[in-house]
Scaffold this motif. Sequence first.
Motif, PDB file in Angstrom:
ATOM      1  N   LEU A  36       0.806  -1.211   0.000  1.00  0.00           N
ATOM      2  CA  LEU A  36       0.000   0.000   0.000  1.00  0.00           C
ATOM      3  C   LEU A  36       0.843   1.266   0.000  1.00  0.00           C
ATOM      4  O   LEU A  36       0.332   2.345  -0.332  1.00  0.00           O
ATOM      5  CB  LEU A  36      -0.933   0.005   1.224  1.00  0.00           C
ATOM      6  N   VAL A  37       2.102   1.154   0.368  1.00  0.00           N
ATOM      7  CA  VAL A  37       2.986   2.321   0.386  1.00  0.00           C
ATOM      8  C   VAL A  37       3.515   2.648  -1.015  1.00  0.00           C
ATOM      9  O   VAL A  37       4.002   3.751  -1.262  1.00  0.00           O
ATOM     10  CB  VAL A  37       4.149   2.096   1.383  1.00  0.00           C
ATOM     11  N   ILE A  38       3.382   1.720  -1.955  1.00  0.00           N
ATOM     12  CA  ILE A  38       3.909   1.943  -3.308  1.00  0.00           C
ATOM     13  C   ILE A  38       3.330   3.199  -3.951  1.00  0.00           C
ATOM     14  O   ILE A  38       4.083   3.978  -4.570  1.00  0.00           O
ATOM     15  CB  ILE A  38       3.663   0.691  -4.181  1.00  0.00           C
ATOM     16  N   PRO A  39       2.015   3.485  -3.850  1.00  0.00           N
ATOM     17  CA  PRO A  39       1.520   4.763  -4.407  1.00  0.00           C
ATOM     18  C   PRO A  39       2.192   5.984  -3.787  1.00  0.00           C
ATOM     19  O   PRO A  39       2.378   7.001  -4.467  1.00  0.00           O
ATOM     20  CB  PRO A  39       0.020   4.722  -4.087  1.00  0.00           C
ATOM     21  N   PHE A  40       2.540   5.908  -2.510  1.00  0.00           N
ATOM     22  CA  PHE A  40       3.260   6.998  -1.847  1.00  0.00           C
ATOM     23  C   PHE A  40       4.643   7.179  -2.482  1.00  0.00           C
ATOM     24  O   PHE A  40       5.114   8.306  -2.678  1.00  0.00           O
ATOM     25  CB  PHE A  40       3.371   6.701  -0.350  1.00  0.00           C
ATOM     26  N   LYS A  41       5.283   6.070  -2.840  1.00  0.00           N
ATOM     27  CA  LYS A  41       6.594   6.155  -3.508  1.00  0.00           C
ATOM     28  C   LYS A  41       6.452   6.782  -4.888  1.00  0.00           C
ATOM     29  O   LYS A  41       7.310   7.578  -5.303  1.00  0.00           O
ATOM     30  CB  LYS A  41       7.208   4.758  -3.614  1.00  0.00           C
ATOM     31  N   TRP A  42       5.384   6.444  -5.592  1.00  0.00           N
ATOM     32  CA  TRP A  42       5.158   7.075  -6.900  1.00  0.00           C
ATOM     33  C   TRP A  42       4.983   8.587  -6.752  1.00  0.00           C
ATOM     34  O   TRP A  42       5.538   9.361  -7.531  1.00  0.00           O
ATOM     35  CB  TRP A  42       3.925   6.470  -7.556  1.00  0.00           C
ATOM     36  N   ALA A  43       4.217   8.987  -5.735  1.00  0.00           N
ATOM     37  CA  ALA A  43       4.005  10.416  -5.505  1.00  0.00           C
ATOM     38  C   ALA A  43       5.301  11.105  -5.144  1.00  0.00           C
ATOM     39  O   ALA A  43       5.564  12.242  -5.569  1.00  0.00           O
ATOM     40  CB  ALA A  43       2.972  10.607  -4.387  1.00  0.00           C
ATOM     41  N   THR A  44       6.147  10.425  -4.376  1.00  0.00           N
ATOM     42  CA  THR A  44       7.450  10.992  -4.025  1.00  0.00           C
ATOM     43  C   THR A  44       8.313  11.191  -5.259  1.00  0.00           C
ATOM     44  O   THR A  44       9.013  12.212  -5.405  1.00  0.00           O
ATOM     45  CB  THR A  44       8.164  10.067  -3.025  1.00  0.00           C
ATOM     46  N   ASP A  45       8.266  10.233  -6.177  1.00  0.00           N
ATOM     47  CA  ASP A  45       9.008  10.352  -7.430  1.00  0.00           C
ATOM     48  C   ASP A  45       8.473  11.504  -8.268  1.00  0.00           C
ATOM     49  O   ASP A  45       9.232  12.256  -8.877  1.00  0.00           O
ATOM     50  CB  ASP A  45       8.924   9.033  -8.186  1.00  0.00           C
ATOM     51  N   TRP A  46       7.116  11.671  -8.306  1.00  0.00           N
ATOM     52  CA  TRP A  46       6.518  12.765  -9.061  1.00  0.00           C
ATOM     53  C   TRP A  46       6.932  14.121  -8.482  1.00  0.00           C
ATOM     54  O   TRP A  46       7.075  15.093  -9.227  1.00  0.00           O
ATOM     55  CB  TRP A  46       4.996  12.663  -9.045  1.00  0.00           C
ATOM     56  N   ALA A  47       7.121  14.175  -7.179  1.00  0.00           N
ATOM     57  CA  ALA A  47       7.491  15.429  -6.523  1.00  0.00           C
ATOM     58  C   ALA A  47       8.977  15.744  -6.642  1.00  0.00           C
ATOM     59  O   ALA A  47       9.442  16.772  -6.123  1.00  0.00           O
ATOM     60  CB  ALA A  47       7.091  15.384  -5.054  1.00  0.00           C
ATOM     61  N   GLY A  48       9.742  14.879  -7.323  1.00  0.00           N
ATOM     62  CA  GLY A  48      11.169  15.117  -7.502  1.00  0.00           C
ATOM     63  C   GLY A  48      12.010  14.699  -6.328  1.00  0.00           C
ATOM     64  O   GLY A  48      13.164  15.136  -6.205  1.00  0.00           O
TER      65      GLY A  48
END
Length: 281
Positions: A36-48
């Motif tokens: 469930l934390v994987i979407p959080f990692k995607w968002a972190t990547d999107w935020a640079g």
Amino acid sequence: MEHLIELRTRLMWSIGGFFVAFLVCFFFAKQLFNLLVIPFKWATDWAGLDPHKVELIYTAPQEFFFTQIKLAMFGGLVIAFPVIAAQIYKFVAPGLYKNERAAFLPFLIASPVLFLLGASLVYFFFTPMVMWFFLAMQQAGTDDQVQISLLPKVSEYLSLIMTLIFSFGLVFQLPVVTTLMARVGMVSSQGLADKRKWAIVIAFVVAAVLTPPDPVSQIGLALPTILLYEISIWTARMIEKKREQERVAREKQDADESAAEEQSQAASSSLEGTGSGTNAS
């Protein structure tokens, strides 16, 4: 008493299925939480930012333990839903006619499929968008300003993603509910179309209540709700069209049967008249 015994049996199977799924999910609770934390990692990547440095915290000794229990209950309910739905159907089916069972079964299959579709939309799109929105509020520390970083708690992150999944999953049941109501004649396509303006307002109000206080998730829930409402109008119209076709076919069949009966009676009368004339001769 037989119905109560049957109900007890179905409840035991449902609770047993949920308990087994709960134990399995609790055993793999950490792996599920990392999933469930994987979407959080995607968002972190999107935020640079570096997705490998995602950090969640818990501030009470028992917090992560209870978080795992909540996650196991959530996963257990999702996994055991086919068993629970099957037990509900087995309990209700004996009291239904054959055509009612045939009409009810597709909805029993469509309901979990639509729920999973809504949950997938949350997992792959809306959770990363929401977390990216919150990550964008961080502030880098300089000489003139302090550093403000997002360190979400494990319980709050789980509550967020569970709320989104349940909200979207329930909203995606709208076509199933309205189609069932249209089948029994409680709603009509014209009535749904006339209330479209109210439905749009209610969709945004419900989205504001069910989702976090950010415009991304609120709009993200309201727009699919409106689209599903339009799909509900279309399905209700198809049901009405099919019902009208069945009515016309039934009336035609009744008319054909009446005509055939009249012809049979006329033929019988003619034969009786012919027989009487022959006897008189």
